[in-house]
Design an enzyme around this catalytic site. Structure first.
Site, mmCIF file in Angstrom:
data_model
loop_
_atom_site.group_PDB
_atom_site.id
_atom_site.type_symbol
_atom_site.label_atom_id
_atom_site.label_comp_id
_atom_site.label_asym_id
_atom_site.label_seq_id
_atom_site.Cartn_x
_atom_site.Cartn_y
_atom_site.Cartn_z
ATOM 1 N N SER A 9 0.790 -1.233 0.000
ATOM 2 C CA SER A 9 0.000 0.000 0.000
ATOM 3 C C SER A 9 0.819 1.279 0.000
ATOM 4 O O SER A 9 0.254 2.365 -0.134
ATOM 5 C CB SER A 9 -0.968 0.012 1.188
ATOM 6 O OG SER A 9 -2.099 -0.784 0.893
ATOM 7 N N LYS A 53 2.828 6.726 4.963
ATOM 8 C CA LYS A 53 1.966 5.638 4.508
ATOM 9 C C LYS A 53 2.554 4.305 4.947
ATOM 10 O O LYS A 53 3.761 4.084 4.847
ATOM 11 C CB LYS A 53 1.844 5.639 2.970
ATOM 12 C CG LYS A 53 0.820 4.635 2.460
ATOM 13 C CD LYS A 53 -0.580 5.091 2.768
ATOM 14 C CE LYS A 53 -1.620 3.985 2.608
ATOM 15 N NZ LYS A 53 -1.624 3.028 3.738
ATOM 16 N N THR A 54 1.679 3.428 5.432
ATOM 17 C CA THR A 54 2.080 2.063 5.757
ATOM 18 C C THR A 54 1.805 1.167 4.554
ATOM 19 O O THR A 54 1.084 1.541 3.626
ATOM 20 C CB THR A 54 1.292 1.517 6.958
ATOM 21 O OG1 THR A 54 -0.117 1.625 6.677
ATOM 22 C CG2 THR A 54 1.625 2.267 8.231
ATOM 23 N N GLY A 55 2.361 -0.038 4.597
ATOM 24 C CA GLY A 55 2.092 -1.031 3.571
ATOM 25 C C GLY A 55 2.328 -2.424 4.116
ATOM 26 O O GLY A 55 3.165 -2.607 5.007
#
Length: 255
Positions: A61, A199-201
């Site tokens: 993501s 942002k995380t992923g």
């Protein structure tokens, strides 16, 4: 090189080595395998732990950062508050089971939202954008709705920071208004002394936390990739990054 210059260089090397040891201790304490890169805006200060320049991973993501710009540039959505109508399909993550906006889709990492737009963008356009953005290895895969999750797209911690620099400086071949919209929805923390855009992923064993922060008018970029072996590891994507920023005295320890 004179004696004084050699002495200064030696001191710098010793300091950087000591700081990297502090970061390494954080990861070992949590029994996490990973790599992190933290850089100043001018590029003169770089802190890294376990970074291999040739090692690339599925972006998951974190690809929503460039993907948001692509969706906006293609005119598939007008702004961060426009409604993305829920398809009515129940999914395991409850926040996804309702209408979304671009802002909520980004913040909740709403996979179905971005898959909806991916079908409209198409593989050819994605390949073009990956080239002009110089994002990762520029590859997609057989499924245009999943290439950032389990397709051929790969990116490194260095790649992540390189792209974040372009976002912050607004040096990308898209409308400036779209970059400003992205920045607005990327803003994840606001404190008295600093702000964080991030942002995380997560996909399989690849876990990410990437972004930049501004403190005392200074910009710092960060990209943390960790190996996810169990769901309880997910929290360390962000927490290890923030702890590293504290031990490096980039942000105040009390936060």
């Amino acid at each position: 090189m004179n004696v004084l210059a050699l002495f200064i260089l030696s001191l710098v090397s010793i300091t950087l080595y000591a700081e990297e040891n502090k970061i390494e201790a954080l990861y070992k304490l949590k029994n996490i395998n990973g790599s992190i890169l933290i850089e100043s805006d001018d590029g003169k200060v770089k802190h890294n732990y376990n970074v291999n320049d040739n090692e690339r991973f599925i972006p998951a993501s974190t690809f929503k950062i460039p993907n948001t710009l692509i969706i906006l540039e293609e005119g598939l959505i007008q702004d961060q508050s426009e409604t993305i109508q829920w398809d009515g399909q129940e999914r395991e993550y409850a926040p996804w089971n309702k209408d979304q906006t671009l802002k909520s889709a980004f913040q909740y990492s709403c996979v179905w939202c971005y898959q909806h737009f991916a079908k409209q963008v198409g593989d050819q356009k994605y390949r073009q954008y990956l080239q002009i953005f110089d994002y990762g290895n520029h590859l997609t895969g057989s499924d245009v709705t999943r290439f950032w999750l389990d397709g051929e797209l790969r990116t490194s911690v260095n790649d992540q920071i390189s792209f974040l620099r372009k976002v912050y400086a607004e040096r990308l071949p898209v409308k400036k208004a779209h970059i400003k919209t992205l920045k607005s929805i990327m803003l994840s923390e606001e404190h008295n002394s600093y702000k964080v855009w991030s942002k995380t992923g997560w996909s399989g064993k690849d876990g990410w936390f990437v972004g930049y922060l501004v403190i005392n008018k200074q910009v710092w970029y960060f990209a943390n990739h960790i190996e996810i072996n169990q769901n309880s590891d997910l929290k360390f994507r962000k927490s290890l990054t923030m702890e590293a920023l504290k031990v490096l005295d980039i942000i105040p320890p009390k936060h």
